[in-house]
Design an enzyme around this catalytic site. Sequence first.
Site, PDB file in Angstrom:
ATOM      1  N   SER A 140     -18.594  43.057 -27.729  1.00 58.76           N
ATOM      2  CA  SER A 140     -19.583  43.893 -27.055  1.00 58.76           C
ATOM      3  C   SER A 140     -18.914  45.235 -26.802  1.00 58.76           C
ATOM      4  CB  SER A 140     -19.992  43.206 -25.747  1.00 58.76           C
ATOM      5  OG  SER A 140     -20.798  44.057 -24.972  1.00 58.76           O
ATOM      6  N   LYS A 166     -21.918  43.948 -31.164  1.00 56.88           N
ATOM      7  CA  LYS A 166     -23.021  44.299 -30.242  1.00 56.88           C
ATOM      8  C   LYS A 166     -22.713  45.650 -29.638  1.00 56.88           C
ATOM      9  CE  LYS A 166     -23.785  42.572 -25.593  1.00 56.88           C
ATOM     10  NZ  LYS A 166     -23.936  41.376 -24.752  1.00 56.88           N
ATOM     11  N   LYS A 168     -23.756  48.540 -26.872  1.00 63.72           N
ATOM     12  CA  LYS A 168     -24.528  48.852 -25.667  1.00 63.72           C
ATOM     13  C   LYS A 168     -25.322  50.120 -25.950  1.00 63.72           C
ATOM     14  CE  LYS A 168     -23.063  45.642 -22.835  1.00 63.72           C
ATOM     15  NZ  LYS A 168     -23.987  44.698 -22.176  1.00 63.72           N
ATOM     16  N   ASP A 194     -27.634  45.931 -26.964  1.00 65.47           N
ATOM     17  CA  ASP A 194     -27.909  45.416 -25.619  1.00 65.47           C
ATOM     18  C   ASP A 194     -28.252  46.592 -24.718  1.00 65.47           C
ATOM     19  OD1 ASP A 194     -28.027  44.128 -23.185  1.00 65.47           O
ATOM     20  OD2 ASP A 194     -26.003  43.285 -23.269  1.00 65.47           O
ATOM     21  N   GLU A 219     -31.015  42.909 -27.059  1.00 68.50           N
ATOM     22  CA  GLU A 219     -30.819  42.135 -25.835  1.00 68.50           C
ATOM     23  C   GLU A 219     -31.394  42.909 -24.646  1.00 68.50           C
ATOM     24  OE1 GLU A 219     -26.733  40.840 -25.679  1.00 68.50           O
ATOM     25  OE2 GLU A 219     -26.851  40.328 -23.563  1.00 68.50           O
ATOM     26  N   ASP A 244     -31.189  38.143 -21.468  1.00 66.06           N
ATOM     27  CA  ASP A 244     -29.942  37.916 -20.729  1.00 66.06           C
ATOM     28  C   ASP A 244     -30.314  37.889 -19.239  1.00 66.06           C
ATOM     29  OD1 ASP A 244     -27.554  38.297 -19.289  1.00 66.06           O
ATOM     30  OD2 ASP A 244     -26.736  39.825 -20.592  1.00 66.06           O
ATOM     31  N   LYS A 268     -25.127  32.829 -19.830  1.00 67.22           N
ATOM     32  CA  LYS A 268     -23.886  33.065 -19.103  1.00 67.22           C
ATOM     33  C   LYS A 268     -23.905  32.056 -17.967  1.00 67.22           C
ATOM     34  CE  LYS A 268     -23.894  38.054 -19.976  1.00 67.22           C
ATOM     35  NZ  LYS A 268     -24.221  39.387 -19.416  1.00 67.22           N
ATOM     36  N   GLY A 296     -20.866  37.163 -22.031  1.00 69.03           N
ATOM     37  CA  GLY A 296     -19.639  37.349 -21.261  1.00 69.03           C
ATOM     38  C   GLY A 296     -19.857  38.348 -20.153  1.00 69.03           C
TER      39      GLY A 296
END
Length: 382
Positions: A140, A166, A168, A194, A219, A244, A268, A296
């Site tokens: 990520s 992934k 952000k 995400d 996400e 998420d 998670k 995570g």
Amino acid sequence: MVPIRIEQVTLREIRLPLREPFAISSGTMDERRILLLEIEDGDGNAVWSECVAGSMPNYSPETIDTAWLALGEWLLPLSLGRSVDAPGDVSKLFETSVKGHQMAKAAIEMAFWGLAAVRGGTSLAELIGGTRTRVPTGISIGIQESPAALVEKAIGAVEAGYRKVKLKIRRGADLEYVAAVRAALGPDRDLAVDANAGYEIDDAPHLAELDQFDLIMIEQPLAAGDLIRHARLQERLRTPICLDESITDAASVEDMLALGSGRIVNIKPGRVGGFGSSIAIHDIAEAGGVPVWCGGMLESGIGRAYNVALASLPNFLLPGDLSPSARYWERDIVRPEWIMSEDGFVTVPSTPGLGVDIDLGRIDDLTVRTRTVAGAAAHAGR
Ligand code: OSB
Ligand code: MG
């Protein structure tokens, strides 16, 4: 199974500097303030667990400070000295009198699973019925200052062996960044984004432009409570939505399935109240034909042990955010540190308990506060 009872818990806050700042749409972290629990039963067994709450309430309403309060004042007094037949029953200790505080609850609940593994001489993965001996890993990558800087990180990640990348994203740092990375990595790499709830439903036309990049998922585009708006958005996107922040318990994943709010679930364990709830979500998603993967929260090596064990369950079909220790820290607080193979897998430990040793000297050096709560003290004056 022999009932489990915990007699003493020590809370600790440690401060672990991140090797590089981690930026998401709602804030940036330079240092991880981490709440650790050291839990002892009355028979000489001990286990550690980690609360994943952050220092600010920008990801979820919980923070390390609210968790410290909830654990010390409400959750530990409800847990200490109480016999539970199985770790899956721990959540019942809290359900009537404490609403929310999932991350604080999870830190205790997961420790019971850890303790059950220690006491039974099994690995955590074996205890929960995990079937994988190694789990595929994704990275990520936080928001960078330019598309070029992001491309450099993404290429480095692929070269390191990561099996999913992934990115952000946030308003103002999305299409151009994703386009640059997709062009640099080529069409075949598993790429995801995400948004950490950074958009609104009116952004649907803008988000639909992400479809051209063949992402494996977007996400959490919208706010945590927006299951209906996520369903409307999913109707307009070819890219699968992964939830998420929205998934906090088994009921929320049932709602997601019923409404069509997404097609993938990030689990998670800290966010959903622990392993019992994670396993329930895993099973519900599997029955609904929805793949899950393990997210995570920039965990230390202790939280990572739980995540890696969880990700060994069969419906964890996509790579997890389970980077090796060196991605986050100069030095982790466990031995051995978590490592990733050249082809992007983390080995699931098969030794009893968490599968890693605690580096107590390092933890002592990093500790900024402690609080010990014992069974008798917890019940005194109640
Ligand atoms: O949304 O998955 C997230 C870290 C902090 C808060 C939210 C998230 C994240 C990550 C980190 O993406 C992933 C990792 O631990 O490697
Ligand atoms: Mg996320």
